[in-house]
Structures are given as C-alpha cells and as structure tokens.
Design a protein around this motif. Structure first.
Motif, short mmCIF file in Angstrom:
data_model
loop_
_atom_site.label_atom_id
_atom_site.label_comp_id
_atom_site.label_asym_id
_atom_site.label_seq_id
_atom_site.Cartn_x
_atom_site.Cartn_y
_atom_site.Cartn_z
N LEU A 53 7.85 -4.33 -94.82
CA LEU A 53 7.59 -5.43 -95.74
C LEU A 53 5.84 -5.53 -95.44
O LEU A 53 5.34 -5.02 -94.23
CB LEU A 53 8.21 -6.66 -94.98
N GLU A 56 -0.04 -8.47 -93.35
CA GLU A 56 -1.57 -8.42 -93.14
C GLU A 56 -2.20 -8.37 -91.99
O GLU A 56 -1.39 -9.05 -91.12
CB GLU A 56 -2.42 -9.34 -93.97
N GLU A 89 -0.10 -4.47 -97.46
CA GLU A 89 -0.31 -5.94 -97.08
C GLU A 89 -0.98 -6.77 -98.20
O GLU A 89 -1.27 -6.01 -99.23
CB GLU A 89 -1.34 -5.69 -95.89
N THR A 335 12.13 -13.23 -100.72
CA THR A 335 11.50 -14.08 -99.66
C THR A 335 11.76 -15.44 -99.80
O THR A 335 12.09 -16.00 -100.87
CB THR A 335 10.12 -13.66 -99.32
N TYR A 393 14.50 -11.09 -86.40
CA TYR A 393 15.20 -11.87 -85.68
C TYR A 393 16.27 -11.33 -84.79
O TYR A 393 16.85 -11.42 -83.90
CB TYR A 393 15.36 -13.54 -85.86
N VAL A 416 11.66 -4.55 -93.45
CA VAL A 416 11.21 -4.88 -91.70
C VAL A 416 9.83 -5.40 -91.62
O VAL A 416 8.76 -4.71 -92.12
CB VAL A 416 11.31 -3.45 -91.06
N ARG A 418 7.99 -8.33 -89.11
CA ARG A 418 7.31 -7.99 -87.72
C ARG A 418 7.57 -7.14 -86.82
O ARG A 418 7.06 -6.32 -86.00
CB ARG A 418 7.68 -9.55 -87.01
C1 LIG Z 1 1.39 -11.42 -89.23
C2 LIG Z 1 2.25 -11.67 -90.43
C3 LIG Z 1 1.53 -10.96 -91.73
C4 LIG Z 1 2.21 -11.04 -92.88
N1 LIG Z 1 1.58 -10.64 -94.02
C5 LIG Z 1 2.16 -10.83 -95.06
C6 LIG Z 1 1.42 -10.27 -96.25
O1 LIG Z 1 0.37 -9.64 -96.25
N2 LIG Z 1 2.12 -10.31 -97.42
C7 LIG Z 1 3.47 -10.90 -97.63
O2 LIG Z 1 4.01 -11.12 -98.58
N3 LIG Z 1 4.09 -11.41 -96.58
C8 LIG Z 1 3.58 -11.35 -95.48
N4 LIG Z 1 4.17 -11.63 -94.06
C9 LIG Z 1 5.74 -12.01 -94.09
C10 LIG Z 1 6.43 -10.94 -93.75
O3 LIG Z 1 6.33 -10.02 -94.88
C11 LIG Z 1 8.00 -11.12 -93.68
O4 LIG Z 1 8.35 -11.79 -94.90
C12 LIG Z 1 8.30 -12.04 -92.57
O5 LIG Z 1 7.64 -11.67 -91.47
C13 LIG Z 1 10.01 -11.83 -92.54
O6 LIG Z 1 10.35 -10.63 -92.12
P1 LIG Z 1 10.57 -10.27 -90.53
O7 LIG Z 1 11.71 -11.01 -90.18
O8 LIG Z 1 10.96 -8.94 -90.72
O9 LIG Z 1 9.48 -10.38 -89.84
C14 LIG Z 1 3.47 -11.73 -92.92
C15 LIG Z 1 4.14 -11.98 -91.75
C16 LIG Z 1 3.42 -11.95 -90.69
C17 LIG Z 1 4.14 -12.48 -89.39
#
Ligand SMILES: Cc1cc2nc3c(=O)[nH]c(=O)nc-3n(C[C@H](O)[C@H](O)[C@H](O)COP(=O)(O)O)c2cc1C
Ligand code: SF4
Length: 489
Positions: A53, A56, A89, A335, A393, A416, A418
């Motif tokens: 995923l 940034e 990102e 999302t 999580y 995926v 975090r």
């Molecule tokens: C540090 C950080 C940066 C993120 N940057 C972006 C981003 O640039 N664009 C975006 O659409 N989502 C961004 N997200 C959201 C993630 O892509 C993702 O949807 C979210 O973390 C949930 O998925 P996970 O449970 O696998 O972490 C970011 C999340 C985190 C924690």
C-alpha cells in the motif's frame, strides 16, 4: 492480538467480538497457495496477490525529490516480494497541495527523480527475485486539500472545497475563509492529467487518482453544500474525478487507471474522559434545541455514511464504483476513514499516535470491517481488480487470513501498509512458507504516524534498526513523553 498465540485462540476471540474474519488453515503455502496465484489484468499478469500500500515518509527534499530515505523505503517495497505496488506513496501534483514540505512533488523538473524511484524498486526486486516480469507499479497522485502544509510542518494552508462545521473549527478557519474555486478545480484537473502523463513517461504502469483520507479528491465526494458545478448532486460531487479520469484516458492512452477510494467515512472522533475515542456530537451548538424538538438532523459529510455520522450506507460508493468501471478504471483499492479525524477506522491499532485517542473498539473489529466492505464491493463489480487494506493489525495471522480472503474471492490483493515498514519481506516469507521473523512484525505502535505529527520524518522507529539508531528516535521519545504528561490539559 499478541496474546492470541494459536489459530483456535484467534478464532475464539474473533467469535467473541461478534465479527467475521475468515481463516481457513487448510490453505497452505506452495504451488496452490491462493496468495501465489497470478492475476490477469488486460494483457499483463501480476505475479501474486500481495500489494504494498502507499506509505509516505515525509522525507522528500524541499523541491519534492526523493531523498536517500525515500529511495531506501521504495527499495524495501521492491524487496517485499509483492507483485503489485499500489502507488508507492502520495505524490502531490501541485506545490500548494503538498501535505508537508517533505512530500514528493511531480512536475517536469522532478521527472527524473520520480523515474529513479521506480527504477530503484525494480532493480531491488530483480536482485532479490531474478525477474521483474510480473511486477506492476503505480504512482499515487494527490492534492492534500484541507490538509495541505506545503511550507511548514506547523503551518496548515488548507484548500477546502466546502465549509465543514467540525473540521473548520478544528483548523480554526475564519468565517470568510475562501473555498477552492470552480476555476481552480478546472486548473487542477489539468495538473492531474499532466502529472499522469509524466508518470507514464517515467515508466509507471498505472496512476492512482486518489479519492481518500480526507484529501481534496475525497472531500469533494461529500461536498453536498457546495454551490456550483462541483457540489450538491452526486453528478456534481464526482465531476472532478470523472474529468481527471477521462483526461488521463484521452491524453495517456495505455496508462492504466486505479482509484484508492474511501468506501465509507464517519464523524470526527476525539478522546473521551478516559482517553478512548468518542464521536464529536452532532449537530453542534444547536444540539440541545434540536434534541428538545425531537429532531435529528442528518450528518451529510461522510461519503458512504448513513446520515448519522456513525453508520455505513454503501449506495453512493457502489454507484461511484459502477461509474469508475464505465469510465475505464481497472484497479480499485478500498480504504476507510481519515488519518486526521477518525484514524481507528483507517489503521486498526492498539496504540494511538500522539494526536489520537485510545481505540474505541477492538482493532480486530476494524480489520473485519475492512474485509467485509471490500468483499461486498468486489462482489458487486468483479471486473475490477480489488485491493484490500487494514491487514497489518493481524500480525502473525496476516498471511493466513489473506490467503483465505484471496481464496474466497473477497479481494484480489492483500494490501500491506505498516507491515511493509517494519517487516517488508513478510510477503516473500509467507509465499515461501518460512516462519515469520517475530521481532519485525508490526505491533501497531503508531510511531510511524506520531513522528510526522511531530515534524519528524516517518519510519518504524521501534522495530527498524535504521530508524531506532537515529537522533530523531530520541527526539520522538521526548515528544511522546511530553504529550503523555500534557494529555488532557
Ligand atoms: C506512516 C504512514 C504513511 C501512509 N501514507 C499513505 C499514503 O501516502 N497514501 C495513502 O493512500 N495511504 C497512506 N497510508 C495509509 C496506508 O496505506 C494503509 O491504508 C493503512 O496504514 C492501513 O493498512 P495497514 O493496516 O496495512 O497499515 C499511510 C499510513 C501510515 C501509517
Ligand atoms: S512504527 Fe513500526 S510497529 Fe509501529 S505502527 Fe509503524 S510500522 Fe508498525
């Protein structure tokens, strides 16, 4: 999650929550692993069912070019083994739409930098896996709208498309704070199309026309009060997305189009007396009078909401996904929620970021919500390639649940987020049937969010040795303890 050591304990706990998270442990790594199956997209093949995923790092240069840290992150994405890279990102299409002075910016001057990022990822992937044939890479294009801070981490410069009674108050916006004009939205449409053309030139397979996370594209979808061509009716609220998508199709034929879409949103949350998240009251000042009259005015600002600000109604998101399909969109990443005002919907986590609140629900409820909504939308539009989010999580159970979701066609790809920061090789390990490196499994400490909220570059400070050993790690600890001391004051 960390206490649920076995599949049986996990299942029992999920059952006790009254939600459904599918896990069929007869599905195993190997040739018939559902996660290892290729996906056919037009004339291309995407090699497996893992997607990285967009993540940034708040670490681009002042000009919007990648720094060494940006390159490091993208290389790690390449080393993950995932064959779909959803956007890398967020990349701003215009200076005023950068979410921070360290967000990537795409323009003619920065083209070689944006191209070099993709090349670094591809080379790393080739070094690790021997081939890049079925690797599919997109670039996420965005304007940060209400959450723009192009010049200073501490100075918001919001570009809002309508007056939001709660969020305007949080941002302390004056009554006469201007809206982005229709003419500016037309100029921005052209910028998005130009940015897509540049991404194509730089070798990206697709662009993500970002419609999520309370940034400009997403805010427009709930612009019910906005006068003019971009507000009010469903047709007007989706005009911007339609014009960008049509522009990209006609000016960059051959470039595929994806959308990361907020399928639902809710009222902003804040910490309650015990620190747990509670929704902002609605309506605001007039609440008592209205309640006295027995009225319950709708909360109209949640796209995919049921009008209370607390429930879901997918009628409009479904209608929009049908339109996307008709307009030529081929990939959809689902999302939920906002990173700024209700992050527990977006990133199920046990530990809140410094500007957050303790989780108001078991984070597994949030994981289950992501899975169920994505499955429902996939069923509605099976022609589109669907990527799910919010799996990190699940920790040690991520691959087993992902395998089951993919096997049942509830999503085509397991996104995926975090986990790709703390343990990027998890997809490769899962596909190879190797035991997970437990010390690197993301435990949802939220430091990767707390760091940028405190003006620092993002990274996995607790688990990634590169970040753990930086001076910023001490600074983050200091700011977190200050925040803990000042909580509630
Ligand atoms: C540090 C950080 C940066 C993120 N940057 C972006 C981003 O640039 N664009 C975006 O659409 N989502 C961004 N997200 C959201 C993630 O892509 C993702 O949807 C979210 O973390 C949930 O998925 P996970 O449970 O696998 O972490 C970011 C999340 C985190 C924690
Ligand atoms: S800082 Fe690391 S462990 Fe914490 S949520 Fe981010 S990736 Fe996961």
């Amino acid at each position: 999650m960390a206490t649920l050591r076995t599949v049986a304990e996990f299942r029992e706990h999920v059952r006790s929550l009254g939600v459904d998270i599918p896990l069929d442990d007869s599905l195993q790594p190997g040739a018939s692993d559902p996660l290892a199956q290729p996906y056919r997209l037009g004339d291309r093949t995407i090699g497996n069912r893992f997607a990285v995923l967009p993540m940034e790092g708040w670490d681009a240069t002042a000009e919007g070019l990648p720094s060494d840290r940006t390159f490091r992150r993208w290389k790690r994405f390449g080393a993950s083994g995932a064959k779909l890279i959803w956007g890398g990102e967020a990349v701003a299409v215009r200076e005023d739409g950068r979410a921070s002075p360290n967000e990537l910016l795409i323009n003619d001057a920065n083209l070689s930098g944006i191209e070099a990022l993709r090349t670094a990822l591809v080379n790393e992937h080739r070094d690790r896996f021997g081939s890049t044939e079925s690797l599919y890479i997109g670039l996420q294009l965005t304007h940060s709208g209400r959450y723009s801070k192009p010049h200073d981490h501490n100075r918001p410069e919001p570009k809002i498309v309508y007056r939001h009674p709660i969020l305007d108050r949080r941002l302390k916006l004056a009554d006469d704070y201007p809206l982005v004009t229709d003419d500016d939205l037309k100029r921005l449409t052209v910028r998005f199309v130009d940015a897509a053309k540049l991404a194509f030139k730089a070798g990206y397979d697709f662009v993500d026309i970002k419609q999520c996370h309370s940034y400009l594209g997403h805010e427009l979808l709930s612009a019910v009060d906005r006068p003019g061509e971009y507000g009010g009716s469903f047709e007007n609220r989706t005009r911007f997305a339609r014009n960008v998508i049509e522009g990209v199709r006609s000016e960059a034929p051959g470039l595929k189009i994806g959308v990361r879409l907020n399928a639902a949103d809710w009222r902003p949350f804040k910490p309650g007396d015990d620190g747990r998240g509670i929704p902002e009251p609605w309506p605001l000042e007039s609440a008592q009078t209205q309640a006295d009259r027995g009225e319950s005015p709708p909360y109209p600002y949640a796209f995919g909401g049921d009008g209370t600000g607390l429930g879901i109604d997918l009628a409009e998101p479904i209608r929009l996904i049908d339109q996307f399909h008709a307009w030529g969109v081929e990939l959809l990443c689902v999302t939920l929620g906002s990173p700024y005002y209700n992050p527990h919907f977006l990133r199920p986590a046990l530990f809140p970021p410094t500007d957050g609140y303790k989780p108001p629900e078991d984070p597994l409820v949030g994981v289950a919500r992501h899975i169920a909504i994505t499955a429902l939308l996939k069923k509605r539009r099976p022609e589109l390639a669907f990527v799910g989010s919010g799996y990190s999580y699940l920790q040690e159970r991520l691959a087993e649940v992902g395998r089951t979701v993919a096997a049942r066609g509830m999503a085509d790809f397991i996104g995926v987020g975090r986990m790709a920061l703390s343990y990027p090789e998890l997809p490769a390990d899962a596909l190879a049937g190797r035991a997970f490196d437990r010390k690197r499994v993301c435990r949802t400490f939220s430091d990767c969010t707390s760091s940028p909220r405190n003006g620092l570059a993002s990274g996995c400070y607790p688990l990634d040795p590169f970040y753990k050993n930086l001076a910023e790690a001490d600074e983050l600890k200091r700011r977190k303890s200050l925040w803990n001391e000042n909580k509630g004051k």
